[in-house]
Motif scaffolding. Structure first.
Motif, PDB file in Angstrom:
ATOM      1  N   VAL A  27       0.854  -1.181   0.000  1.00  0.00           N
ATOM      2  CA  VAL A  27       0.000   0.000   0.000  1.00  0.00           C
ATOM      3  C   VAL A  27       0.895   1.237   0.000  1.00  0.00           C
ATOM      4  CG1 VAL A  27      -1.782   1.257   1.250  1.00  0.00           C
ATOM      5  CG2 VAL A  27      -1.748  -1.243   1.306  1.00  0.00           C
ATOM      6  N   ILE A  28       0.642   2.127  -0.958  1.00  0.00           N
ATOM      7  CA  ILE A  28       1.415   3.371  -1.010  1.00  0.00           C
ATOM      8  C   ILE A  28       0.676   4.419  -0.178  1.00  0.00           C
ATOM      9  CG2 ILE A  28       2.363   5.176  -2.515  1.00  0.00           C
ATOM     10  CD1 ILE A  28       3.651   2.478  -3.109  1.00  0.00           C
ATOM     11  N   LYS A  29       1.285   4.815   0.927  1.00  0.00           N
ATOM     12  CA  LYS A  29       0.626   5.783   1.807  1.00  0.00           C
ATOM     13  C   LYS A  29       1.074   7.206   1.505  1.00  0.00           C
ATOM     14  CE  LYS A  29       0.170   2.556   5.714  1.00  0.00           C
ATOM     15  NZ  LYS A  29       1.260   1.600   5.482  1.00  0.00           N
ATOM     16  N   SER A  30       2.360   7.344   1.137  1.00  0.00           N
ATOM     17  CA  SER A  30       2.843   8.698   0.851  1.00  0.00           C
ATOM     18  C   SER A  30       3.906   8.648  -0.240  1.00  0.00           C
ATOM     19  CB  SER A  30       3.451   9.322   2.114  1.00  0.00           C
ATOM     20  OG  SER A  30       4.628   8.601   2.478  1.00  0.00           O
ATOM     21  N   ALA A  31       3.974   9.719  -1.003  1.00  0.00           N
ATOM     22  CA  ALA A  31       4.971   9.811  -2.071  1.00  0.00           C
ATOM     23  C   ALA A  31       5.225  11.274  -2.363  1.00  0.00           C
ATOM     24  CB  ALA A  31       4.440   9.120  -3.325  1.00  0.00           C
TER      25      ALA A  31
ATOM     26  N   GLU B 101      17.954   4.998   2.279  1.00  0.00           N
ATOM     27  CA  GLU B 101      16.975   3.953   1.971  1.00  0.00           C
ATOM     28  C   GLU B 101      17.249   3.335   0.604  1.00  0.00           C
ATOM     29  OE1 GLU B 101      16.069   6.982   3.065  1.00  0.00           O
ATOM     30  OE2 GLU B 101      15.195   6.573   5.034  1.00  0.00           O
ATOM     31  N   LEU B 102      16.637   2.168   0.381  1.00  0.00           N
ATOM     32  CA  LEU B 102      16.824   1.448  -0.881  1.00  0.00           C
ATOM     33  C   LEU B 102      16.179   2.212  -2.043  1.00  0.00           C
ATOM     34  CD1 LEU B 102      16.148  -2.194   0.386  1.00  0.00           C
ATOM     35  CD2 LEU B 102      18.350  -1.065   0.018  1.00  0.00           C
ATOM     36  N   GLU B 103      16.726   1.990  -3.228  1.00  0.00           N
ATOM     37  CA  GLU B 103      16.263   2.696  -4.425  1.00  0.00           C
ATOM     38  C   GLU B 103      15.855   1.699  -5.507  1.00  0.00           C
ATOM     39  OE1 GLU B 103      19.317   6.464  -3.721  1.00  0.00           O
ATOM     40  OE2 GLU B 103      19.699   5.074  -5.379  1.00  0.00           O
TER      41      GLU B 103
ATOM     42  N   ASN C 280       6.489   6.221   1.036  1.00  0.00           N
ATOM     43  CA  ASN C 280       6.168   5.688   2.386  1.00  0.00           C
ATOM     44  C   ASN C 280       7.274   5.978   3.401  1.00  0.00           C
ATOM     45  OD1 ASN C 280       3.859   4.690   1.271  1.00  0.00           O
ATOM     46  ND2 ASN C 280       4.421   2.533   1.385  1.00  0.00           N
ATOM     47  N   ASP C 281       8.066   7.024   3.144  1.00  0.00           N
ATOM     48  CA  ASP C 281       9.219   7.343   4.004  1.00  0.00           C
ATOM     49  C   ASP C 281      10.123   6.134   4.213  1.00  0.00           C
ATOM     50  OD1 ASP C 281       8.825  10.056   4.426  1.00  0.00           O
ATOM     51  OD2 ASP C 281       7.312   9.675   5.962  1.00  0.00           O
ATOM     52  N   ALA C 282      10.147   5.227   3.241  1.00  0.00           N
ATOM     53  CA  ALA C 282      10.875   3.970   3.455  1.00  0.00           C
ATOM     54  C   ALA C 282      11.827   3.606   2.312  1.00  0.00           C
ATOM     55  CB  ALA C 282       9.882   2.833   3.655  1.00  0.00           C
ATOM     56  N   PHE C 283      11.517   4.076   1.091  1.00  0.00           N
ATOM     57  CA  PHE C 283      12.372   3.760  -0.056  1.00  0.00           C
ATOM     58  C   PHE C 283      12.138   4.795  -1.159  1.00  0.00           C
ATOM     59  CE2 PHE C 283       8.386   1.550  -0.684  1.00  0.00           C
ATOM     60  CZ  PHE C 283       8.126   1.663  -2.041  1.00  0.00           C
ATOM     61  N   TYR C 284      12.896   4.674  -2.248  1.00  0.00           N
ATOM     62  CA  TYR C 284      12.812   5.652  -3.338  1.00  0.00           C
ATOM     63  C   TYR C 284      12.476   4.988  -4.667  1.00  0.00           C
ATOM     64  CZ  TYR C 284      14.999   9.136  -0.341  1.00  0.00           C
ATOM     65  OH  TYR C 284      15.263  10.007   0.683  1.00  0.00           O
ATOM     66  N   PHE C 285      11.666   5.677  -5.457  1.00  0.00           N
ATOM     67  CA  PHE C 285      11.573   5.415  -6.895  1.00  0.00           C
ATOM     68  C   PHE C 285      12.510   6.421  -7.547  1.00  0.00           C
ATOM     69  CE2 PHE C 285       6.955   3.619  -7.459  1.00  0.00           C
ATOM     70  CZ  PHE C 285       7.359   2.430  -6.876  1.00  0.00           C
ATOM     71  N   VAL C 286      13.322   5.955  -8.476  1.00  0.00           N
ATOM     72  CA  VAL C 286      14.259   6.842  -9.162  1.00  0.00           C
ATOM     73  C   VAL C 286      13.920   6.822 -10.644  1.00  0.00           C
ATOM     74  CG1 VAL C 286      16.683   7.355  -9.602  1.00  0.00           C
ATOM     75  CG2 VAL C 286      16.015   6.289  -7.432  1.00  0.00           C
ATOM     76  N   ASP C 287      13.475   7.978 -11.145  1.00  0.00           N
ATOM     77  CA  ASP C 287      13.062   8.114 -12.537  1.00  0.00           C
ATOM     78  C   ASP C 287      14.259   8.615 -13.342  1.00  0.00           C
ATOM     79  OD1 ASP C 287      11.672   8.468 -14.878  1.00  0.00           O
ATOM     80  OD2 ASP C 287      10.415  10.118 -14.150  1.00  0.00           O
ATOM     81  N   LEU C 288      14.784   7.751 -14.227  1.00  0.00           N
ATOM     82  CA  LEU C 288      15.959   8.118 -15.028  1.00  0.00           C
ATOM     83  C   LEU C 288      15.525   8.813 -16.321  1.00  0.00           C
ATOM     84  CD1 LEU C 288      17.899   4.750 -14.558  1.00  0.00           C
ATOM     85  CD2 LEU C 288      18.306   6.901 -13.357  1.00  0.00           C
ATOM     86  N   PRO C 289      16.389   9.659 -16.891  1.00  0.00           N
ATOM     87  CA  PRO C 289      16.002  10.361 -18.129  1.00  0.00           C
ATOM     88  C   PRO C 289      15.679   9.378 -19.248  1.00  0.00           C
ATOM     89  CG  PRO C 289      18.091  11.214 -17.278  1.00  0.00           C
ATOM     90  CD  PRO C 289      17.741  10.000 -16.472  1.00  0.00           C
ATOM     91  N   GLY C 290      14.654   9.707 -20.027  1.00  0.00           N
ATOM     92  CA  GLY C 290      14.329   8.883 -21.201  1.00  0.00           C
ATOM     93  C   GLY C 290      15.456   8.983 -22.216  1.00  0.00           C
ATOM     94  N   TYR C 291      15.716   7.888 -22.917  1.00  0.00           N
ATOM     95  CA  TYR C 291      16.812   7.900 -23.891  1.00  0.00           C
ATOM     96  C   TYR C 291      16.260   7.755 -25.310  1.00  0.00           C
ATOM     97  CZ  TYR C 291      16.036   2.864 -23.352  1.00  0.00           C
ATOM     98  OH  TYR C 291      15.454   1.628 -23.266  1.00  0.00           O
ATOM     99  N   GLY C 292      17.136   8.004 -26.269  1.00  0.00           N
ATOM    100  CA  GLY C 292      16.804   7.713 -27.664  1.00  0.00           C
ATOM    101  C   GLY C 292      15.854   8.695 -28.306  1.00  0.00           C
ATOM    102  N   TYR C 293      15.749   9.902 -27.753  1.00  0.00           N
ATOM    103  CA  TYR C 293      14.829  10.861 -28.363  1.00  0.00           C
ATOM    104  C   TYR C 293      15.534  11.654 -29.451  1.00  0.00           C
ATOM    105  CZ  TYR C 293      11.403  14.486 -29.013  1.00  0.00           C
ATOM    106  OH  TYR C 293      10.498  15.337 -29.575  1.00  0.00           O
ATOM    107  N   ALA C 294      15.018  11.565 -30.663  1.00  0.00           N
ATOM    108  CA  ALA C 294      15.721  12.074 -31.846  1.00  0.00           C
ATOM    109  C   ALA C 294      15.910  13.593 -31.862  1.00  0.00           C
ATOM    110  CB  ALA C 294      14.968  11.639 -33.097  1.00  0.00           C
ATOM    111  N   LYS C 295      14.967  14.341 -31.282  1.00  0.00           N
ATOM    112  CA  LYS C 295      15.039  15.806 -31.431  1.00  0.00           C
ATOM    113  C   LYS C 295      16.055  16.442 -30.501  1.00  0.00           C
ATOM    114  CE  LYS C 295      10.750  17.162 -33.577  1.00  0.00           C
ATOM    115  NZ  LYS C 295       9.369  16.930 -33.268  1.00  0.00           N
ATOM    116  N   VAL C 296      16.704  15.633 -29.685  1.00  0.00           N
ATOM    117  CA  VAL C 296      17.701  16.176 -28.760  1.00  0.00           C
ATOM    118  C   VAL C 296      19.069  16.007 -29.405  1.00  0.00           C
ATOM    119  CG1 VAL C 296      18.734  15.839 -26.487  1.00  0.00           C
ATOM    120  CG2 VAL C 296      16.281  15.613 -26.770  1.00  0.00           C
ATOM    121  N   SER C 297      19.928  16.997 -29.245  1.00  0.00           N
ATOM    122  CA  SER C 297      21.244  16.924 -29.889  1.00  0.00           C
ATOM    123  C   SER C 297      22.041  15.735 -29.353  1.00  0.00           C
ATOM    124  CB  SER C 297      22.024  18.212 -29.623  1.00  0.00           C
ATOM    125  OG  SER C 297      22.396  18.256 -28.263  1.00  0.00           O
ATOM    126  N   VAL C 298      22.971  15.273 -30.170  1.00  0.00           N
ATOM    127  CA  VAL C 298      23.795  14.113 -29.796  1.00  0.00           C
ATOM    128  C   VAL C 298      24.531  14.385 -28.490  1.00  0.00           C
ATOM    129  CG1 VAL C 298      25.767  12.688 -30.488  1.00  0.00           C
ATOM    130  CG2 VAL C 298      24.034  13.302 -32.167  1.00  0.00           C
TER     131      VAL C 298
END
Length: 195
Positions: free
Chosen positions: A2-6, A23-25, A68-86
Motif C-alpha cells: 500500500v502506497i501511503k505517501s509519495a 533507503e533502498l532505491e 512511504n518514508d521507506a524507499f525511493y523510486f528513481v526516474d531516469l532520463p528517457g533515452y533515444g529521443y531524436a530531437k535532442v542533440s547528440v
C-alpha cells in the motif's frame, strides 16, 4: 503493498551531485515516450506526481521520489529521443551511467519497453548496460491495452528474444489505462525490498 505517501524529494541535473540516500532505491529506465511517468503515477495512485508530457524527452533529470518514508523510486532520463542533440543525449547517458555505477542503495532496475514494437537498438543497449552494471533488469511491457489480447504472448516472446533475456527473467505487461499489472509490480517491489 500500500502506497501511503509519495513526494518528489530530489531532482538531479547533469552537473548535480547524486544524493546519498540511506533507503533502498528502485530505478525506472526506458526510452522517451514509453510511458515511464504514467507508470510511476499509476503505481503511486497519483494523477500527476511524475510529470507526463505529449512531448517525448521531458525527463532530462534524475528524479528521486520518496515513498512511504521507506524507499525511493528513481526516474531516469528517457533515452533515444531524436530531437535532442547528440551531445545532450550523451550527457543523459553519462548521467544514467554515473547513477548505475555509484548508487549504493540501488536494488532493482525496471526497464520499460513499448509492447507494441520490437525493442529498439537503444533498448537492447540499455538492457545490456544494466546487466553490465551488475543488475538483472525486470522488463515492464507498457501500453498493453493498445494491442489485442491474442497478441500479448507473441509480443512478450518477441521482446524476450530481441533482448536475449534468460528464461527465468521477468516481464510484466502493464497498462496505464486499466492498471493491468499494477498489483503484480507492487508485490514484486515489496518482495525485493523485503530482501
Amino acid at each position: 503493498m500500500v502506497i501511503k505517501s509519495a513526494q518528489l524529494e530530489t531532482v538531479c541535473g547533469v552537473t548535480s551531485k547524486l544524493p546519498k540516500n540511506k533507503e533502498l532505491e528502485i530505478a525506472f529506465a526506458g526510452k522517451s515516450n514509453v510511458g515511464k511517468s504514467s507508470l510511476i503515477n499509476g503505481l503511486l495512485n497519483r494523477k500527476a506526481l511524475a510529470r507526463t508530457s505529449s512531448q517525448p524527452g521531458k525527463t532530462q533529470t534524475i528524479n528521486f521520489y520518496r515513498i512511504n518514508d521507506a524507499f525511493y523510486f528513481v526516474d531516469l532520463p528517457g533515452y533515444g529521443y531524436a530531437k535532442v542533440s547528440v551531445s545532450e543525449r550523451e550527457k543523459w547517458g553519462k548521467m544514467i551511467e554515473r547513477y548505475l555505477h555509484t548508487s549504493e542503495n540501488l536494488v532493482l532496475v525496471f526497464l520499460l519497453i513499448d509492447i507494441r514494437h520490437e525493442p529498439s537498438a537503444n533498448d537492447k543497449m540499455m538492457y545490456d548496460w544494466i546487466v553490465h552494471n551488475g543488475f538483472t533488469p525486470v522488463i515492464i511491457a507498457t501500453k498493453s491495452d493498445k494491442i489485442k489480447r491474442s497478441q500479448l504472448q507473441k509480443n512478450l516472446k518477441s521482446i524476450r528474444m530481441k533482448l536475449e533475456m534468460p528464461k527465468e527473467d521477468i516481464i510484466f505487461p502493464y497498462s496505464a489505462l486499466s492498471k493491468q499489472g499494477r498489483e503484480e509490480i507492487l508485490d514484486y517491489i515489496e518482495s525485493v525490498l523485503a530482501g
